[in-house]
Design a protein around this motif. Structure first.
Motif, short mmCIF file in Angstrom:
data_model
loop_
_atom_site.label_atom_id
_atom_site.label_comp_id
_atom_site.label_asym_id
_atom_site.label_seq_id
_atom_site.Cartn_x
_atom_site.Cartn_y
_atom_site.Cartn_z
N LYS A 277 3.89 2.94 6.74
CA LYS A 277 3.42 1.99 5.83
C LYS A 277 2.08 1.56 5.66
O LYS A 277 1.57 1.20 6.69
CB LYS A 277 4.25 0.82 5.97
CG LYS A 277 4.15 -0.27 4.71
CD LYS A 277 5.10 -1.59 5.13
CE LYS A 277 4.50 -2.84 4.08
NZ LYS A 277 4.58 -3.95 4.74
N CYS B 143 -0.71 -0.43 3.46
CA CYS B 143 -0.78 -1.42 2.35
C CYS B 143 -2.20 -2.24 2.73
O CYS B 143 -2.53 -2.33 3.67
CB CYS B 143 0.56 -2.37 2.21
SG CYS B 143 0.49 -3.44 0.57
N PHE C 55 -1.87 -5.39 2.19
CA PHE C 55 -1.22 -6.86 2.46
C PHE C 55 -0.33 -6.30 3.69
O PHE C 55 0.06 -5.40 4.00
CB PHE C 55 -0.47 -7.25 1.50
CG PHE C 55 -1.33 -8.32 0.46
CD1 PHE C 55 -2.71 -8.59 0.68
CD2 PHE C 55 -0.54 -8.49 -0.51
CE1 PHE C 55 -3.34 -9.34 -0.28
CE2 PHE C 55 -1.51 -9.59 -1.52
CZ PHE C 55 -2.68 -9.88 -1.41
N ASN C 56 -0.06 -7.56 4.47
CA ASN C 56 1.19 -7.36 5.48
C ASN C 56 2.00 -8.60 5.31
O ASN C 56 2.29 -9.43 6.02
CB ASN C 56 0.32 -7.40 6.86
CG ASN C 56 1.43 -7.06 7.91
OD1 ASN C 56 2.70 -6.70 7.79
ND2 ASN C 56 0.93 -7.66 9.28
N CYS C 57 2.56 -8.67 4.15
CA CYS C 57 3.11 -9.72 3.58
C CYS C 57 4.39 -10.22 4.78
O CYS C 57 5.15 -9.34 5.08
CB CYS C 57 3.98 -9.53 2.19
SG CYS C 57 2.71 -9.39 0.86
N TYR D 120 7.13 -11.46 4.05
CA TYR D 120 8.79 -11.15 3.53
C TYR D 120 8.64 -9.84 3.23
O TYR D 120 9.67 -9.40 2.68
CB TYR D 120 8.68 -12.05 2.47
CG TYR D 120 7.67 -11.83 1.23
CD1 TYR D 120 7.82 -10.71 0.34
CD2 TYR D 120 6.67 -12.83 1.27
CE1 TYR D 120 6.76 -10.74 -0.46
CE2 TYR D 120 5.86 -12.54 0.14
CZ TYR D 120 5.66 -11.49 -0.75
OH TYR D 120 4.90 -11.27 -1.76
N CYS D 121 7.68 -9.01 3.30
CA CYS D 121 7.94 -7.47 2.99
C CYS D 121 9.19 -7.12 3.41
O CYS D 121 9.45 -6.63 4.60
CB CYS D 121 6.79 -6.69 3.38
SG CYS D 121 6.89 -5.16 2.67
N THR E 190 3.23 -4.01 8.03
CA THR E 190 2.54 -2.86 7.63
C THR E 190 1.62 -2.09 8.90
O THR E 190 1.16 -2.63 9.65
CB THR E 190 1.29 -3.43 6.78
OG1 THR E 190 1.92 -4.12 5.78
CG2 THR E 190 0.46 -2.21 6.12
N ASN F 186 6.08 2.43 -1.73
CA ASN F 186 5.90 1.78 -0.44
C ASN F 186 4.92 1.05 -0.18
O ASN F 186 4.66 0.37 1.07
CB ASN F 186 5.86 3.13 0.34
CG ASN F 186 7.09 3.87 0.47
OD1 ASN F 186 8.21 3.51 0.13
ND2 ASN F 186 7.14 5.38 0.79
N GLY F 187 3.84 0.80 -0.82
CA GLY F 187 2.75 -0.03 -0.71
C GLY F 187 2.14 -0.44 -1.93
O GLY F 187 2.73 -0.60 -2.89
N ASN G 201 -0.33 -5.75 -5.93
CA ASN G 201 -0.50 -7.01 -5.21
C ASN G 201 -1.74 -7.48 -5.78
O ASN G 201 -2.31 -8.45 -4.94
CB ASN G 201 -0.38 -6.57 -3.72
CG ASN G 201 -1.59 -5.66 -3.15
OD1 ASN G 201 -2.45 -5.43 -3.83
ND2 ASN G 201 -1.25 -5.35 -1.77
N LYS H 161 0.82 -9.61 -8.53
CA LYS H 161 1.35 -10.64 -7.19
C LYS H 161 0.27 -11.59 -7.16
O LYS H 161 -0.91 -11.42 -6.99
CB LYS H 161 1.47 -9.96 -5.90
CG LYS H 161 1.89 -10.86 -4.81
CD LYS H 161 1.99 -10.10 -3.61
CE LYS H 161 3.14 -8.84 -3.47
NZ LYS H 161 4.37 -9.37 -3.55
S1 SF4 Z 1 5.31 -6.83 -0.39
FE1 SF4 Z 1 4.11 -5.26 -1.35
S2 SF4 Z 1 2.03 -6.01 -0.94
FE2 SF4 Z 1 3.22 -7.18 0.46
S3 SF4 Z 1 3.04 -5.66 2.41
FE3 SF4 Z 1 4.92 -5.07 1.16
S4 SF4 Z 1 4.32 -3.48 -0.17
FE4 SF4 Z 1 2.32 -4.34 0.34
#
Ligand code: SF4
Length: 262
Positions: free
Chosen positions: A33, A35, A37-39, A41-42, A47, A89-90, A123, A145
């Motif tokens: 993965k 990305c 971001f490393n949200c 809630y992902c 990530t 995926n990202g 994002n 986002k």
């Molecule tokens: S929710 Fe989207 S922007 Fe956030 S870490 Fe996951 S893939 Fe990346």
């Protein structure tokens, strides 16, 4: 348990009540993965490689020509498609050839499926590239986002790569026309739903003036046990509040279904 990564460039079509059958284009690596971001809630979990800068291709990124070839084969088939969506995926705009990819996808859409629309789920971090900002104008449904009204909450929820600036994201979003904002509302630690944060978020929406706001919460498994889901009724209240405070139409979605809004 979070969801496994998509293992292919094209996926679906998945049914969306709003837009019909959506064919997804995954421009991100499939084996790990990556990305910007490393949200917290992902639903794909944490990530592995957090970066804003994918200079040149590494072995995880599919070449533009391969993506286009696969898409052309699919569009030549009898598969019914109403929407072609950059997602996956990202972050799609991290692909080094994203602008070239948008040009090619729009051309194929015009040739094979002129009635279909194109969409982008982003994002917002790729907007620092001028060529990405130009590509957005070619996409019928650009969705960006924005999960926070303050830098502090942004850092705690989205946990961005080095070099990502919250203020510059808001500025770029405000300079784009006809975009939608997508927000994932969460409670717990961290939260973006406490009153002070919501006031700051409304102010950001007033600056950005999107065409609409799409609200979600965590309907799927998440990697962090300290956050909790905002239930559908609360999400509907937030949508109503957004519209009354900012004048921007807001819709609340739960489990993929719209509960309230335009
Ligand atoms: S929710 Fe989207 S922007 Fe956030 S870490 Fe996951 S893939 Fe990346």
């Amino acid at each position: 348990m979070t969801l496994p990564l998509k293992t292919s460039v094209l996926y679906g079509p998945v049914n969306s009540r709003r837009y019909g059958r959506s064919l997804g284009i995954n421009l991100s690596p499939c084996r790990y993965k990556e990305c910007s971001f490393n949200c917290v809630y992902c639903h794909y979990g944490l990530t592995d490689k957090i970066t804003l800068n994918t200079n040149g291709h590494d072995d995880g990124y599919t070449e533009c020509a391969d993506v286009i070839e696969q898409l052309q084969d699919t569009l030549e088939s009898p598969l019914e498609i109403d929407l072609i969506t950059f997602s996956g995926n990202g972050e799609p705009t991290l692909h080094p050839d994203f602008p070239k990819m948008v040009d090619a996808v729009v051309e194929l859409r015009d040739r094979y499926r002129p009635g279909a629309k194109t969409a982008l789920l982003s994002n917002s971090t790729g907007l620092y590239r001028e060529e990405v900002r130009r590509s957005v104008a070619e996409i019928d449904l650009p969705v960006f986002k924005l999960d926070a009204g303050t830098e502090r909450t942004f850092m705690r929820i989205n946990r961005p790569a080095k070099g990502v600036s919250f203020e510059s994201i808001v500025e770029h979003l405000a300079n784009l026309d006809g975009i939608y904002v997508q927000t994932v509302c969460i409670d717990g630690e961290p939260s973006n739903t406490h009153p002070d944060e919501m006031i700051a978020y409304y102010e950001r929406l007033q600056t950005i003036q999107p065409r609409g706001v799409h609200l979600y919460s965590t309907d799927r498994p998440v990697p962090s046990s300290s956050i909790s889901r905002v239930d559908p009724e609360w999400l509907e209240d937030i949508a109503s509040q957004i519209t009354s405070e900012t004048g921007v139409p807001a819709a609340a979605y739960s489990n993929g279904k719209k509960r309230l809004g335009a």
